[in-house]
Structure formats: C-alpha cells, structure tokens
Scaffold this active site. Structure first.
Site, PDB file in Angstrom:
ATOM      1  N   ASP A  58      31.095 -21.294  25.790  1.00  0.00           N
ATOM      2  CA  ASP A  58      29.451 -20.259  26.087  1.00  0.00           C
ATOM      3  C   ASP A  58      30.407 -19.250  27.570  1.00  0.00           C
ATOM      4  OD1 ASP A  58      27.581 -19.359  27.046  1.00  0.00           O
ATOM      5  OD2 ASP A  58      26.668 -20.920  27.425  1.00  0.00           O
TER       6      ASP A  58
HETATM    7  C1  BGC Z   1      24.333 -18.451  27.091  1.00  0.00           C
HETATM    8  C2  BGC Z   1      24.668 -17.950  25.818  1.00  0.00           C
HETATM    9  C3  BGC Z   1      25.100 -17.044  25.426  1.00  0.00           C
HETATM   10  C4  BGC Z   1      26.043 -16.165  26.140  1.00  0.00           C
HETATM   11  C5  BGC Z   1      26.096 -15.215  25.592  1.00  0.00           C
HETATM   12  C6  BGC Z   1      25.098 -17.173  28.175  1.00  0.00           C
HETATM   13  O1  BGC Z   1      25.272 -17.381  29.342  1.00  0.00           O
HETATM   14  O2  BGC Z   1      24.107 -19.220  27.093  1.00  0.00           O
HETATM   15  O3  BGC Z   1      23.132 -18.669  24.921  1.00  0.00           O
HETATM   16  O4  BGC Z   1      25.254 -16.609  24.281  1.00  0.00           O
HETATM   17  O5  BGC Z   1      25.311 -15.946  27.178  1.00  0.00           O
HETATM   18  O6  BGC Z   1      25.610 -13.725  26.182  1.00  0.00           O
END
Ligand code: BGC
Length: 646
Positions: free
Chosen positions: A204
C-alpha cells in the site's frame, strides 16, 4: 498531476517492458481534481453495495465494465477489489469491501471480480492483505489475531481471489501480531504457500517499512516510490550480501509473469487516454441495474411496495438529502451526474397525474407540511464514511431521525430509503411502513430506487451485514476496538464471533439479520436432502475442495410475481469443534417465474466441514453430527437436516 495515474512505473523500452499504470479503485476509475478528468468515468455502486446483490454474475459484469473504463483510460492495473471484512460495524472502509461480514460471501464475490478485471486485460489487485479492518490508527495498529481465526474468517476472500488467478495483492498499512503487513513473514508465507497465490505483492502507498525484512518476507514492490527499494539501496544490500540476486530475480519474475498473464505484453494492446470520457449509456444502464438489484427491502408493512399508481393520488412527497451517493478516500469517483430520488421517481411517474414534490428536509416543519399534503412520502436519509477514519457511531444523527419520525407522524404511508456505507441504526422502523437500504449507490441512485419502488425490479438484495439495535451492540472493549497503547494493539478476542455469529452465539435478535431481504413475491422451501458422494476420509484430502456431499433443496415461487430468491445454506458444526452456532457455507441466486420451482444443489467439500488446526497448520475434518440449514436469511431458516461425519 493531471493525466497521470495513482501508480506510474515507467516502461523500459530497452527490455520491451511496458509501463505499469495503476489506478484506484474498487468502485470505478478514480478521477479527482488533482488527477483531472472529473466526471469522465462511471461512479459505480460500491463494493459492499454489490455484495448485497449476492449475485456473482452481476459482480462479473460490474468488474468487466470497470475494466473497460480502466483500459480506455490507459490504465492496466486496478487497485481493486477490496476484500476486508466488516468486523467493526463503524469501520470507514466497509463500503469498499466485497465481503460484508462473511468470508464465503466475500470469496464468491472476489472470484467474479478478479475474473471480470483480468479476463479483460486489467490486472486486479486484492487488497489489503491482511486484517486491515479499521481505519482508526490504520498506519500503526497491530491486529492481534490468531492463526485459526485468520484462516477461517479473514483469509477466504483472498484465497478465492488467488484461486481465480489474481496476479497481484496489496499488503496493508497495519501490523498483524506486531509485525507490519508488508514485512510479515507469517502472513505473506500463508498467502503464497497455503492460499496458493503466485503473483506479486505490492505495498500500500508508503506501507513499506524496511528493505531486507520485506524482501525476505516476500514484498516484491514498494509503492508509490522507492524509499526502501531503490537501486542504490539494493546494490549496497547485494554488496553486503544481506540480499541475493535470487531475491531480486524472484520478485522481478513474479511481476513480469503476472503482467504477461494478463496480456500486458500484447503488441496490439490499445493505448488509452487518462483524460478521455469513458462513460457510456450501456454503463449507466448497468449501474442502474446494479442499484436496483442491490437494494435491500427490509420491511414492507401492508405490502405498501411496490407503489400502486392508483393509490398515490395527486402528489408524492420526496424528502431528504439526495447528494450523498458514495464514500470518500482513494476509492472516490467523482460522478458525471447524480440521478436523485426525485429525478428517478419523476421519471417513473412521467405518464401519471401524480406530481413529485421535493423538500430537502433541512427544515422539518416545511417537510412535515409537504408530507401532510400527499398520500405518500418517501424520505431519503443518508450517512457516509471515508478511508482514513471510522464513523464515530452508527447513527444517522438526530436531525434525520427526528425528520423521519415527524414525517411518519403525519403520513401513514411513509417509506424510508437509507443510503449508508454499512450498518446503521433505524430507531424509527416501527413508525414507518417500508424501509429500503441502497448502500452507496453511485450516480444512478434515484433510478435504481424508483425501479424498486414501482416494481420494475422485484427486490432481491440481501443484507451483507447485520443491522444492529444499538451502537456497539457486540460489546467491543477498547482492547478489541480501536485498540490500546501508545502504538495501538487491537485484540481480536471475539475470535470467530463477528457479525451474525455473535448475535447467534448470544441469542440476541438484531434489528435485521444478516442475509435478510424481502421480495414482492414469496418462496417456499421443500425436499431438503443430503446425498453422500464420497466418504470424508484422510486429513490430507481435506483441503482438496472435492465434493463429498450434495445438499439439495426445492424452491418454489409461490407468489403472483416473478422474482429472484437468494437460497442460503448454513452449517452447524458438532459442539466440540468450537465453531459459531451457524455459518454461511454456500448460496445461490435463482430466478423463478410466478409459481415455478427449481432444485438448488450445493456441493459440500471436506474443507467446508473442517476447522483450521493451528498446530499442524492444516484443515481437519470435524467428526460428529452436523446440521445443514437452508433458508432465506440467517434467521429465516426453513429446513434443516443432520448428517454425520464418522
Ligand atoms: C489506500 C489504497 C489505495 C492507495 C493508492 C492508500 O491510501 O489504502 O487502497 O489503493 O492509497 O491510492
């Protein structure tokens, strides 16, 4: 930056490797003021919304349509589906997850979603691995949860995604048993060695916390930039022999073979444009169909619904907020338009003499005055949530609750539609005639609602989460949620008893139970039988998924309308297994013409009759007397039969 993606890995022209263009999220191609292109992609019903359809084919069509939009936008990887579990009813991202509070529901939906994306050339990304159940302290909280509970409750949606061939998984921000998810050898090993995942693990955004530990645990890619995984660091680690070339090759091979599997090396792949408008009439129509098929009719006193045009008279009052249609955060899609309840209802009544009169409900007395004028009132009440935080409680707030009660006091035909990211409190239920839940319906909210209100669609949505009577009805302590300590630790001491499992174990009736939802017709269940196909035998065979027994049941549409039923199979284990009183094991959506009947068959495998042995690290078939229940919800079980595993 305008015209870029959430994740951008440039192409390597020398080696002929295409760029990886990753985009959020679980309810459509994310557009926003910063990335540009507001309103140029479909704002789909959210993942939890479509989970309420219990319709695996519909999920496939939803993911297929999203994949088309991602492709036309030039993205080749969707940061979706979300597969977390609604352990905590207030959790901020429940609306983005396909599982609701049941791992089997999540598993079935996960498969369809992964296939919908990957069959159409878009890499799917199962997220967030694992136990990212809360947003409060999500960057640091440790989900302290034992191996059995993880295998039985939290892993199955990811396992199903792996079975469906998902080529990438996103590891989460949180820690599991004190170790960050992206460097957690335990959980990442389970993912690959026990769940059969053979793709690549991407972190993530900023969830990578180390170089060596992460590489050794099996994190293949750091996002969004290389703080721990960059050429300078990796070269130094190679020189010091902290990592080997094999370590790096292994990750490279995983990423490239995944890209190949989904067709990214295909020379004829068409280029897309991130700023293009990729919406279409077909996708708008599908979004509408999904809203209608995911709407759950919780209560329908005196069969007030579907509305009888003759009874409506001169006017129908439509009252309440109409702009809340989605949750917030990285999964937010800015909608090209919003069909509000009044717009949808007006269209449905286009050829009738009934006028639609709208009032926002902000001023209760004017809303009450309107409700007094019309025979029927539709009140829309809403709440939302967002990534990054949990809801403080499950209430719609005093203002909206008072509004509903005030309208119901003057209008005997009050129908309430609840727009919500998950479980919600409905203290006024007994005051109103009908209650519907539309979840986070997206841009076609009002059309989908009108389709159900006027009977163009006979509702077949079922609750993917329990609707409680009060806040924190399950009695979570601070240790359980949100966790305690300076670096918070959250203890999953409820073990397997989340959602309906807890209500069953404590013999408490929720406001509306998991799996519940009404139809405009009725269904009768008969002829439950369980036929052994092969004996439940050796322990090694337990995980094989081979059918051991077939449970069959006859379902008849006994009403006057055609309709769809979600036939649900729950299993009660022998007492010594220590399992919750009953657990969903399978379900099937059947479409039946008025008076027609069909036989539904469920395959029962050894694994479905097993518990996870955390010492031997394997599934063990439980011996003794099981009870199979079949019915229309977790609390509307029409038939039951025992069977014995010797
Ligand atoms: C989220 C993810 C997301 C990523 C990119 C993170 O803060 O937890 O689900 O895909 O950001 O935007």
């Amino acid at each position: 930056m305008q015209g870029t993606y959430t994740g951008n890995i440039p192409a390597n022209d020398r080696l002929g490797i295409p760029a990886l263009k990753m985009q959020d999220g679980p309810q459509g191609f994310r557009t926003s003021a910063e990335t540009g292109g507001d309103g140029t992609s479909t704002a789909w019903p959210s993942a939890l919304t479509i989970a309420a359809s219990w319709d695996a084919d519909l999920v496939y069509r939803w993911a297929t349509a999203m994949a088309e939009e991602f492709g036309d936008k030039g993205a080749n990887m969707a940061l979706a589906p979300g597969l977390g579990m609604a352990r905590v009813p207030t959790a901020g991202r429940n609306f983005e997850y396909l599982s609701g509070e049941d791992p089997i529901l999540g598993a079935v939906m996960a498969k369809s979603s992964v296939k919908g994306f990957q069959d159409h050339g878009i890499i799917a990304n199962a997220k967030h691995w694992v136990n990212n159940e809360i947003e409060e302290h999500r960057m640091s909280v440790s989900a302290n949860v034992n191996e059995r509970v993880r295998f039985e409750l939290y892993y199955p949606p990811f396992e199903a995604a792996a079975e469906a061939g998902v080529v990438s998984v996103m590891c989460a921000y949180n820690r599991i048993n004190d170790v960050y998810a992206c460097q957690n050898n335990d959980t990442l090993t389970h993912l690959r060695e026990y769940l059969g995942f053979d793709g690549w693990v991407v972190s993530d955004w900023t969830a990578t916390k180390s170089s060596v530990q992460s590489i050794k645990a099996g994190l293949d890619q750091e996002m969004p930039v290389g703080v721990f995984y960059n050429p300078r660091k990796l070269e130094a680690l190679l020189a010091s022999r902290d990592i080997s070339e094999d370590d790096i090759d292994r990750s490279v091979r995983r990423v490239l073979s995944a890209m190949d599997k989904v067709g990214l090396f295909d020379k004829n792949r068409k280029e897309g444009d991130p700023m293009a408008n990729v919406t279409s009439a077909a996708h708008n129509a599908l979004a509408r169909e999904i809203v209608a098929k995911s709407t759950v009719l919780l209560q329908n006193t005196d069969n007030i619904l579907p509305f009888d045009a003759a009874v409506l008279g001169d006017c129908i009052a439509v009252i309440g907020d109409e702009q809340t249609i989605s949750g917030g955060g990285s999964g937010y899609v800015s909608p090209p338009y919003i069909i509000t309840a009044q717009t949808g209802i007006r269209a449905a009544l286009a050829n009738s003499k009934t006028q639609v009169i709208y009032n926002s409900g902000k001023d209760i007395s004017s809303a009450v005055a309107l409700a007094q004028q019309c025979v029927t009132a539709v009140v829309v009440v809403t709440t939302t949530s967002s990534e990054g935080g949990d809801r403080s409680d499950l209430s719609l707030g005093d203002a909206q609750n008072n509004l509903v009660s005030a309208i119901a006091a003057v209008n005997a035909r009050t129908v309430v539609d609840v727009v919500t990211p998950g479980a919600v409190l409905m203290p006024w239920c007994s005051e109103v005639k009908a209650v519907l839940v539309s979840w986070m319906p997206g841009q076609e909210a009002g059309n989908g609602l009108a389709d159900v209100l006027f009977g163009a669609v006979n509702p077949s949505g079922r609750l993917p989460v329990t609707m409680p009577n009060k806040d924190n009805e399950v009695g979570f302590s601070a240790e359980q949620y949100p966790g305690v300590g300076r670096v918070p630790e959250a203890y999953y001491s409820e073990e397997l008893l989340i959602g309906y499992r807890w209500y069953d174990a404590n013999q408490i009736a929720p406001r509306f139970p998991f799996g519940h939802g009404l139809s405009y017709t009725s269904f009768a269940y008969s002829a439950l039988s369980i036929r052994a196909v092969s004996p439940f035998s050796s322990k090694e065979e337990n995980a094989s998924g081979r059918t051991k027994s077939v449970v069959s049941v006859t379902v008849q549409n006994t009403g006057a309308r055609d309709g769809d039923e979600i036939v649900q199979l729950y299993l009660q284990f022998p007492a010594q297994a220590g399992e919750p009183p009953k657990q969903l094991r399978a379900f099937q959506k059947v479409s039946l013409k008025s008076q027609a009947s069909t036989t539904v068959e469920f395959a029962l495998t050894a694994k479905q009759c097993s518990i996870w042995d955390s010492e031997a690290h394997r599934w063990d078939v439980v011996q003794g007397t099981f009870t199979a229940f079949v019915g229309a919800s977790s609390r509307d079980l029409r038939l039951q039969q025992d069977f014995v595993i010797a």
